[in-house]
Each structure stands twice: as C-alpha cells, then as structure tokens.
Design a protein around this motif. Structure first.
Motif, short mmCIF file in Angstrom:
data_model
loop_
_atom_site.label_atom_id
_atom_site.label_comp_id
_atom_site.label_asym_id
_atom_site.label_seq_id
_atom_site.Cartn_x
_atom_site.Cartn_y
_atom_site.Cartn_z
N GLU A 164 -73.30 62.35 12.95
CA GLU A 164 -73.42 61.78 11.61
C GLU A 164 -72.11 61.88 10.81
OE1 GLU A 164 -76.67 63.66 9.63
OE2 GLU A 164 -78.20 62.74 10.90
N THR A 165 -71.32 62.91 11.08
CA THR A 165 -70.07 63.10 10.33
C THR A 165 -68.84 62.83 11.19
OG1 THR A 165 -70.03 65.48 10.87
CG2 THR A 165 -71.15 64.82 8.83
N LEU A 166 -69.03 62.22 12.36
CA LEU A 166 -67.91 62.03 13.29
C LEU A 166 -66.75 61.27 12.66
CD1 LEU A 166 -66.79 62.35 16.17
CD2 LEU A 166 -67.87 60.15 16.73
N SER A 167 -67.04 60.16 11.99
CA SER A 167 -65.96 59.34 11.44
C SER A 167 -65.16 60.11 10.38
CB SER A 167 -66.51 58.05 10.84
OG SER A 167 -67.41 58.32 9.77
N LEU A 168 -65.85 60.85 9.54
CA LEU A 168 -65.16 61.63 8.50
C LEU A 168 -64.29 62.72 9.13
CD1 LEU A 168 -68.14 62.13 6.01
CD2 LEU A 168 -66.27 60.48 5.84
N ARG A 169 -64.85 63.40 10.12
CA ARG A 169 -64.09 64.48 10.77
C ARG A 169 -62.89 63.95 11.53
NH1 ARG A 169 -66.68 66.40 14.67
NH2 ARG A 169 -68.70 65.33 14.59
N MET A 170 -63.05 62.85 12.25
CA MET A 170 -61.93 62.34 13.06
C MET A 170 -60.78 61.87 12.18
SD MET A 170 -62.84 63.11 16.00
CE MET A 170 -61.32 62.54 16.74
N ARG A 171 -61.08 61.30 11.03
CA ARG A 171 -60.00 60.91 10.12
C ARG A 171 -59.21 62.13 9.67
NH1 ARG A 171 -63.75 56.84 8.20
NH2 ARG A 171 -64.45 58.13 6.46
N LYS A 172 -59.93 63.21 9.35
CA LYS A 172 -59.26 64.44 8.92
C LYS A 172 -58.52 65.09 10.07
CE LYS A 172 -58.42 67.81 5.95
NZ LYS A 172 -57.41 67.64 4.88
N HIS A 173 -59.13 65.10 11.26
CA HIS A 173 -58.44 65.63 12.44
C HIS A 173 -57.10 64.93 12.65
CE1 HIS A 173 -61.26 68.41 14.33
NE2 HIS A 173 -62.25 67.54 14.27
N CYS A 174 -57.13 63.61 12.60
CA CYS A 174 -55.92 62.82 12.86
C CYS A 174 -54.86 63.03 11.78
CB CYS A 174 -56.26 61.33 12.97
SG CYS A 174 -57.24 60.89 14.42
N ASP A 175 -55.28 63.05 10.52
CA ASP A 175 -54.33 63.27 9.42
C ASP A 175 -53.66 64.64 9.55
OD1 ASP A 175 -54.96 60.80 8.41
OD2 ASP A 175 -56.27 61.57 6.81
N ASN A 176 -54.46 65.66 9.82
CA ASN A 176 -53.92 67.00 9.96
C ASN A 176 -52.99 67.12 11.17
OD1 ASN A 176 -55.24 67.96 7.72
ND2 ASN A 176 -56.69 69.26 8.82
N ALA A 177 -53.42 66.52 12.28
CA ALA A 177 -52.61 66.61 13.50
C ALA A 177 -51.25 65.97 13.31
CB ALA A 177 -53.35 65.94 14.66
N LEU A 178 -51.22 64.83 12.65
CA LEU A 178 -49.93 64.16 12.41
C LEU A 178 -49.04 65.01 11.51
CD1 LEU A 178 -48.10 61.73 12.76
CD2 LEU A 178 -49.27 60.64 10.83
N ALA A 179 -49.62 65.59 10.46
CA ALA A 179 -48.84 66.43 9.55
C ALA A 179 -48.27 67.65 10.28
CB ALA A 179 -49.70 66.87 8.37
#
Length: 304
Positions: A164-179
């Motif tokens: 249910e929260t996959l899309s929200l989490r993946m966006r945050k995962h990707c943003d954090n990983a890039l930073a």
C-alpha cells in the motif's frame, strides 16, 4: 534437479548467446543487480531470449514494480523477494512469480511438463488446456504440490500492507540514495561509487530507460583504505543497521568480504562485486542529512 547455471556478463550479449546450447531452458537476470545496483538491458536480453526460443526470467526485487515493469521490456516471468521492498520492514519470508502469459511452451519441445500429458492429472496438457495461464496453473498444481512452498497468512497480510505504501517509500528510497551516493562520490576517502542513478554512472542512460522513476537504493562503494578501513567504517556507524538484508525502510550496511562472501577466494569476491575494499549500502527512508552525518563520522573513524 540436475540443473546447471552458467554465469555470464549480461552486458556482453555475444557471451550470453554463446552460453546457450540445446540444453538451455531459460535466461535469468536482475533488473537492478545485487550488490552493485547495475542495470540490466532487459530489452536486449529479451531479444536474445526470443531468438533462442527461451523464456527470460527477471528478478525485479531491487527495482520493484514501481520502478520497472519487466514484462513491458520483454520478460517472460518476473520474480520478486517479498522480504525486501515489497513488504519494506524485513518481517516476511516469501516470494512472488508473475507470468506474462506470452511464451509458447509447446513450440520447442523443451518444456514437456507444460506441453505433454501430465500423468498425475489424467493426461492433462497444461499449455493446451490453460493457454496463457499454463505456467501459473502448473506452478500451483504441480510445483506447490511437490515443493510445498505455501505463504503463511500473516506474511501475506504484512506484504499487502507494505505494498500500500510502496510508491511513497520507493520515491524516498531513490531520493535518499541519490543524495548519499553524490555525497560519497565527492568524499576523498572513497575510491568509487556504483549507484546507477549518478550522472557519472556508465549505466545512467540505461537507468533512465529501464527505471525512469529512479535507480532504487542498493549500491556499493569502495574505500581507499581497503579491507581494514571497511571493517572499521561498518563498526563505527550508528544509524545504519549491520544486516545482510536489503530493501528495508531502515538503512542497512554490510561489508561482504568479511561476512556474506568471506568463504570466496579473492578472485571470486571481485567477480561478485564484493571485493575486500567494497561496502554495500541499502539506503532507507530516514532523513538524508542524518544518514550523511552518520556516514561522515564513520568515515572519519575508519581513516583514523
């Protein structure tokens, strides 16, 4: 089972084609490979598989369906570990198989369990009877019966809640990983960073094509201080959990050469992307500034 696996660099399409013979039954790859986070060219590999009359099986665990839908790139079957991003908190052991329904299991004679009569079901031919659902029904009727893999209800419940929260989490995962990857790339103690989302990555163009929403949050980096510095670095971290899992909401770290890959020779470790100077990170959904601060203090201690 009498199975044999041949390991090939999937960026070398000639090598992939050269490894195929009359006994080959499938091609297997990861969308985003563990541990380095490299991106596979699914479209090109699907072309190789199609020319050989073979199914392409894609492990989409690290990308998840949010970042990549491999069937749209030619995959026959897609598999996921539910333990990772789908559930998101490391509480589940389970897996998913998604069948595209596009493969002709009867064309080559290489898949008799699907194309020929099944004695246990009164001579039923799965492909003839079920068509595009043949593999799915065979997996349930025969695979489940013989191998017994049954997901417990609580694990199914946790996974459904996680999705249910996959899309929200993946966006945050990707943003954090890039930073984090950009910060590491600029740190003088770091030799290189493998994150495919970096503009400097040799996989940057492919990442934009295969995973346009982001390159997930799994990657490695190498320390100039080598093995000993890596061990000190991992021990000095506070926010990162020292765990072999990946895809958790919490940020995770592991030094493969001293843990999961320590039984391998040096040559095997290097070939697996787990050289002695290499650390693997799975970036979570915490505040990126907090993660960078933790990495900064740990690198300072590792250098000392």
């Amino acid at each position: 089972f009498g199975w044999e696996a041949r390991f090939v660099d999937t960026d070398d399409l000639a090598a992939v084609e050269g490894a195929i013979d009359e006994n080959t039954r499938a091609l297997f790859c990861e969308t985003i490979a563990n541990p380095g986070g490299y991106i596979s060219d699914l479209d090109a590999l699907a072309g190789v598989a199609e020319r050989a009359g073979l199914p392409l099986i894609v492990d989409n665990t690290t990308a998840t369906p949010y970042l990549c839908r491999p069937i749209e790139h030619g995959a026959t079957l897609v598999v996921h570990s539910m333990t990772k991003y789908l559930t998101g908190n490391g509480t589940v052991t389970g897996g998913v198989v998604v069948d595209s329904g596009r493969f002709d299991w009867s064309a080559s004679g290489k898949f008799p369990s699907l194309s020929e009569p099944e004695p246990a079901y009164h001579g039923l031919k799965f492909h003839e009877t079920f068509g595009h659902l043949a593999f799915t029904f065979h997996g349930i009727a025969v695979g489940l019966r013989d191998l017994g893999m049954t997901l417990n209800p609580q694990a199914a419940h946790y996974t459904l809640l996680g999705i249910e929260t996959l899309s929200l989490r993946m966006r945050k995962h990707c943003d954090n990983a890039l930073a984090v990857a950009e910060w590491l790339e600029g740190n003088p103690a770091v030799k290189h960073v493998t994150y495919a989302g970096l503009a400097s990555s040799p996989h940057a163009e492919r990442a934009a094509r295969i995973c346009p929403l982001g390159a997930s949050s799994l990657f490695t980096f190498a320390l100039k201080g080598g093995y000993a510095a890596c061990v000190r670095f991992v021990e000095a971290l506070d926010l990162f959990s020292h765990v072999a899992n990946l895809g958790d909401t919490r940020s995770l770290v592991i030094h493969p050469a001293s843990t999961t890959h320590r039984q391998l020779s040096l040559e095997q470790q290097v070939a697996a992307g787990a050289a002695p100077d290499t650390v693997r990170l799975s970036i979570g959904i915490e505040d990126a500034a907090d993660l960078i601060a933790d990495l900064d203090q740990a690198l300072a201690q590792a250098a000392g």
